[in-house]
Write a protein that holds these residues in place. Structure first.
Motif, PDB file in Angstrom:
ATOM      1  N   VAL A 129     -14.591  15.264 -46.229  1.00 44.62           N
ATOM      2  CA  VAL A 129     -15.126  16.414 -46.962  1.00 44.62           C
ATOM      3  C   VAL A 129     -16.119  15.865 -47.975  1.00 44.62           C
ATOM      4  CG1 VAL A 129     -13.137  17.931 -46.662  1.00 44.62           C
ATOM      5  CG2 VAL A 129     -13.187  16.352 -48.586  1.00 44.62           C
ATOM      6  N   GLN A 147     -10.466  24.546 -53.384  1.00 43.46           N
ATOM      7  CA  GLN A 147     -11.291  24.775 -52.196  1.00 43.46           C
ATOM      8  C   GLN A 147     -11.430  23.495 -51.374  1.00 43.46           C
ATOM      9  OE1 GLN A 147     -14.558  26.618 -54.625  1.00 43.46           O
ATOM     10  NE2 GLN A 147     -14.768  27.962 -52.847  1.00 43.46           N
ATOM     11  N   TYR A 149      -8.192  22.891 -49.561  1.00 42.05           N
ATOM     12  CA  TYR A 149      -8.074  23.822 -48.439  1.00 42.05           C
ATOM     13  C   TYR A 149      -8.909  23.341 -47.252  1.00 42.05           C
ATOM     14  CZ  TYR A 149      -8.572  28.170 -45.768  1.00 42.05           C
ATOM     15  OH  TYR A 149      -8.577  29.108 -44.759  1.00 42.05           O
ATOM     16  N   GLN A 150     -10.115  22.846 -47.537  1.00 38.55           N
ATOM     17  CA  GLN A 150     -10.974  22.362 -46.474  1.00 38.55           C
ATOM     18  C   GLN A 150     -10.389  21.119 -45.808  1.00 38.55           C
ATOM     19  OE1 GLN A 150     -13.595  23.855 -45.251  1.00 38.55           O
ATOM     20  NE2 GLN A 150     -14.017  22.248 -43.737  1.00 38.55           N
ATOM     21  N   LYS A 194      -7.864  22.227 -43.328  1.00 41.62           N
ATOM     22  CA  LYS A 194      -8.502  22.828 -42.156  1.00 41.62           C
ATOM     23  C   LYS A 194      -9.043  21.773 -41.200  1.00 41.62           C
ATOM     24  CE  LYS A 194     -11.216  26.309 -42.202  1.00 41.62           C
ATOM     25  NZ  LYS A 194     -12.359  27.220 -42.498  1.00 41.62           N
ATOM     26  N   LEU A 195      -9.398  20.597 -41.715  1.00 41.67           N
ATOM     27  CA  LEU A 195      -9.964  19.543 -40.873  1.00 41.67           C
ATOM     28  C   LEU A 195      -8.925  18.762 -40.106  1.00 41.67           C
ATOM     29  CD1 LEU A 195     -12.750  18.175 -43.272  1.00 41.67           C
ATOM     30  CD2 LEU A 195     -13.106  19.338 -41.083  1.00 41.67           C
TER      31      LEU A 195
END
Length: 209
Positions: free
Chosen positions: A154, A198, A201-202, A205-206
């Protein structure tokens, strides 16, 4: 029966690390969240009603000695410092390149499913900026690593959130960027300040479920 996942978090006491651990504790897909830390966790910073957190105090200079803890499904690396905190460029590189790179190697050795770490917007191994150059170098090293198929970074801009330490220059940058944020559109959108929650959260998701 729905599979339950095990996560390993490095850097659980940092701004993103705290947000990430709290989100993992609140995620029904995870049953165990192992945190490798330098010092005991302050439990008040974490909401863990199901007692998922297993905090292990280690010496990161000997990270290889703890490779057994990497035998999990997902590895999250939130390690990072600043040159001011580290004291020198070489000490910064030891954390932001060496430790992160070793973590990726141990992830591969223990055959964890996926590895996600925090890089930076603008990371570039050819950058004249030392910070961005190191971030780019570790990206290149990890993403070209054979037999580590599910690795992802990220790349946040300035992070919003309550830090334990005061970062004067970063705080100024956040204020300026926040004022400019409404006009930061298109290619400039990636430079908007982003909350630690955020970013966490990302990262989730990855991961590969």
């Amino acid at each position: 029966m729905t599979k339950k996942y095990k996560a390993l978090v490095l850097g659980a006491t940092g701004l993103v690390g705290k947000a990430l651990v709290n989100q993992l504790c609140n995620d029904d897909r995870y049953e165990i969240v192992i945190c490798l830390v330098r010092a005991p966790l302050q439990r008040a910073n974490y909401h863990d009603p199901l007692d998922k957190i297993q905090a292990i105090v280690i010496d990161f200079d000997y990270l290889q000695d703890y490779q057994g803890y990497f035998s999990v499904d997902h590895v999250y690396c939130c390690l990072g410092t600043t040159i001011k905190q580290a004291g020198s460029q070489s000490a910064f590189r030891r954390v932001d390149f060496q430790f992160v790179h070793i973590a990726a190697q141990l992830t591969r050795a223990q055959r964890a499913t996926s590895f996600v770490w925090i890089s930076s917007v603008g990371a570039n191994a050819k950058s004249k900026n030392f910070y961005l150059r190191v971030k780019g170098e570790v990206e290149n090293a990890i993403l070209s690593m054979p037999q580590l198929d599910n690795a992802a970074a990220v790349r946040p801009s300035l992070l919003l959130g309550q830090r334990e330490e005061n970062r004067f220059a970063e705080n100024i940058g956040i204020r300026v960027a926040s004022l400019l944020s409404p006009v930061m559109k298109g290619p400039l959108a990636k430079y908007r300040p982003v909350s630690a929650a955020q970013v966490a959260y990302q990262m989730i998701k990855l991961q590969v479920f």
